[in-house]
Design an enzyme around this catalytic site. Sequence first.
Site, mmCIF file in Angstrom:
data_model
loop_
_atom_site.group_PDB
_atom_site.id
_atom_site.type_symbol
_atom_site.label_atom_id
_atom_site.label_comp_id
_atom_site.label_asym_id
_atom_site.label_seq_id
_atom_site.Cartn_x
_atom_site.Cartn_y
_atom_site.Cartn_z
ATOM 1 N N HIS A 1 44.163 17.593 -8.063
ATOM 2 C CA HIS A 1 45.285 17.629 -7.121
ATOM 3 C C HIS A 1 44.823 17.793 -5.675
ATOM 4 O O HIS A 1 43.888 18.511 -5.367
ATOM 5 C CB HIS A 1 46.253 18.764 -7.484
ATOM 6 C CG HIS A 1 45.614 20.119 -7.491
ATOM 7 N ND1 HIS A 1 45.495 20.899 -6.370
ATOM 8 C CD2 HIS A 1 45.058 20.845 -8.501
ATOM 9 C CE1 HIS A 1 44.915 22.038 -6.672
ATOM 10 N NE2 HIS A 1 44.630 22.032 -7.970
ATOM 11 N N ASP A 2 45.487 17.071 -4.801
ATOM 12 C CA ASP A 2 45.329 17.171 -3.352
ATOM 13 C C ASP A 2 43.971 16.700 -2.841
ATOM 14 O O ASP A 2 43.621 16.963 -1.693
ATOM 15 C CB ASP A 2 45.590 18.608 -2.870
ATOM 16 C CG ASP A 2 46.958 19.119 -3.278
ATOM 17 O OD1 ASP A 2 47.962 18.583 -2.789
ATOM 18 O OD2 ASP A 2 47.031 20.043 -4.124
ATOM 19 N N GLY B 1 40.294 20.716 -7.035
ATOM 20 C CA GLY B 1 41.409 20.512 -6.122
ATOM 21 C C GLY B 1 41.004 20.572 -4.663
ATOM 22 O O GLY B 1 40.077 21.281 -4.272
#
Length: 265
Positions: free
Chosen positions: A124-125, A142
């Site tokens: 994520h991200d 992440g």
Amino acid sequence: MSNVSNIHPTAVVADGARLAPSVQVGPYAVVGPNVVIGAGTTVGAHCVIEGHTTIGQDNRIFQFASLGAAPQDKKYAGEPTRLVIGDRNTIREFCTLNTGTVQDRSETTVGDDNWIMAYVHVAHDCAIGHQTTLANNTTLAGHVEVGDWATVGGLTGVLQRMRIGAHTMVGFSSHVSKDVPPYMVVDGNPLAVRGVNLVGLRRRDFSAQRIAAIREMHKLLYRQGLTLDEARKHILALPGDMPEAAGDVALMDAFLGSAAHGIAR
């Protein structure tokens, strides 16, 4: 909606999905209702593309990839975060690319012309630039950033929030626990800087003057016993004698100035 003739009869494409007419979807693939896929992209057999995922043009997504699944973050509570992939990327078998989280940018991004090999995980991200190569089993935690033209060797793990600068080379089976400045070659656990990515720079037609300036930046950072602040001052003075390298110096200085977690040294 895609031309039905390009979608294998065993594939499941949800109502609401928006596929350009030339998109091809292979056997037993699943495409969710909030997915957008651009012209010329091919989706291999047994792929799952879900979540709020936007994919650009002329991508090749091989069988068994999982794109747009919920982030592996215990704080995630079902918010409509995104995965955005650009154009002309190759995403090989069993890759997992997750959506973002509201604690950061709410999206994971992949640029253009990237070569993402089998079993790569992009958490994520993360923000992947353009023209990168992520070799087999590269694992990005992440919030990781990977700059343009970076190459990450197989079985490498990158700690969350680390940054890998542009034109870098990360060697096989490395543990990236510090930011990697642009143009450098690093490897190992603990991570160590081995020199300048001369092979990569020459392949990209960097001039002799630019390469000389980059080698000087390496010397200032790693061979002169200077503090980081002292090295940055000397680096900023390089364009006086090497004006062709002004852009490279600016890129390096911006990276060093925003290194919140320290750099590989």
